[in-house]
Design an enzyme around this catalytic site. Structure first.
Site, PDB file in Angstrom:
ATOM      1  N   ASP A   5      29.218 -21.768  44.915  1.00  0.00           N
ATOM      2  CA  ASP A   5      28.319 -22.906  44.294  1.00  0.00           C
ATOM      3  C   ASP A   5      27.725 -22.596  43.114  1.00  0.00           C
ATOM      4  O   ASP A   5      27.338 -21.574  42.771  1.00  0.00           O
ATOM      5  CB  ASP A   5      27.751 -23.364  45.555  1.00  0.00           C
ATOM      6  N   ASP A   7      24.794 -25.013  41.714  1.00  0.00           N
ATOM      7  CA  ASP A   7      23.311 -25.289  41.426  1.00  0.00           C
ATOM      8  C   ASP A   7      22.506 -24.787  42.685  1.00  0.00           C
ATOM      9  O   ASP A   7      22.819 -25.000  43.677  1.00  0.00           O
ATOM     10  CB  ASP A   7      22.987 -26.781  41.541  1.00  0.00           C
ATOM     11  N   ASP A 162      24.107 -22.481  48.785  1.00  0.00           N
ATOM     12  CA  ASP A 162      22.677 -22.294  49.107  1.00  0.00           C
ATOM     13  C   ASP A 162      22.317 -23.819  49.966  1.00  0.00           C
ATOM     14  O   ASP A 162      21.169 -24.038  50.164  1.00  0.00           O
ATOM     15  CB  ASP A 162      21.645 -22.345  47.915  1.00  0.00           C
TER      16      ASP A 162
END
Length: 188
Positions: A5, A7, A162
């Site tokens: 991922d 961001d 995250d």
């Protein structure tokens, strides 16, 4: 292959995204609490705007607000973008040894801007966005597309994430999912 991922996983930019969100939405009389913003990690921009507008009974042009948000984020000083060190070390170690991809819930443009700002965009063989696919996380589509883009079966990939939605999406794609939140310098 390794699929990341962007961001909050590769780039520690979530505080900047929150700033861009809150300032943009504020102009339209829409409020978004910081804790809620973090709980929605990986959710597409247009979904968040539509949800908040319905909830707060406010009508806006969703695409226009999305563009204002992107413009605000792009205008933030790039020196404020920092890498998530442990994740970057993993990418650095496997760069050139394994295919690397980005699977983002953000736009390809936004992810590329952030990756370029920390000098690692060229490390990745593919940058795939769920906004281009139309199926956001927790659907596995962005992870499956990233695996296809680097020519590795999804079940042979490790995904770094995250957000809860992203971790669900990676597992749904049959990837080994790694939660990087404990590795970040700042806990939400």
């Amino acid at each position: 292959g390794l699929v990341f991922d962007c961001d909050g996983t590769v780039v520690d930019n979530m505080p900047l995204h929150y700033e861009a969100w809150s300032k943009t939405l504020e102009c339209h009389g829409i409020s978004l609490e910081e804790s809620r913003f973090y709980s929605w990690a990986g959710r597409p921009v247009v979904d968040i705007i539509a949800h908040l507008c319905a909830e707060q009974r406010i009508r806006v042009n969703t695409r226009q607000v999305e563009q204002e948000y992107e413009n605000y984020f792009r205008g933030l000083p790039k020196h404020r973008l920092q890498p998530v060190r442990l994740v970057i070390e993993i990418a650095r170690h496997f760069r050139g040894r394994l295919p690397l991809a980005i699977a983002t819930g953000s736009t390809t443009e936004s992810a590329s801007t952030s990756l370029e700002a920390i000098g690692v965009l060229h490390w990745f063989d593919a940058v795939v966005s769920s906004t281009d696919l139309g199926k956001p996380k927790p659907a596995p589509d962005v992870f499956l597309a990233a695996a296809r883009a680097i020519g590795v079966p999804a079940h042979a990939c490790v995904a770094f994430e995250d957000g809860d939605l992203g971790l669900q999406a990676a597992r749904a794609a049959r990837m080994t999912a790694v939660d990087v939140r404990p590795w970040r310098p700042r806990q939400q």
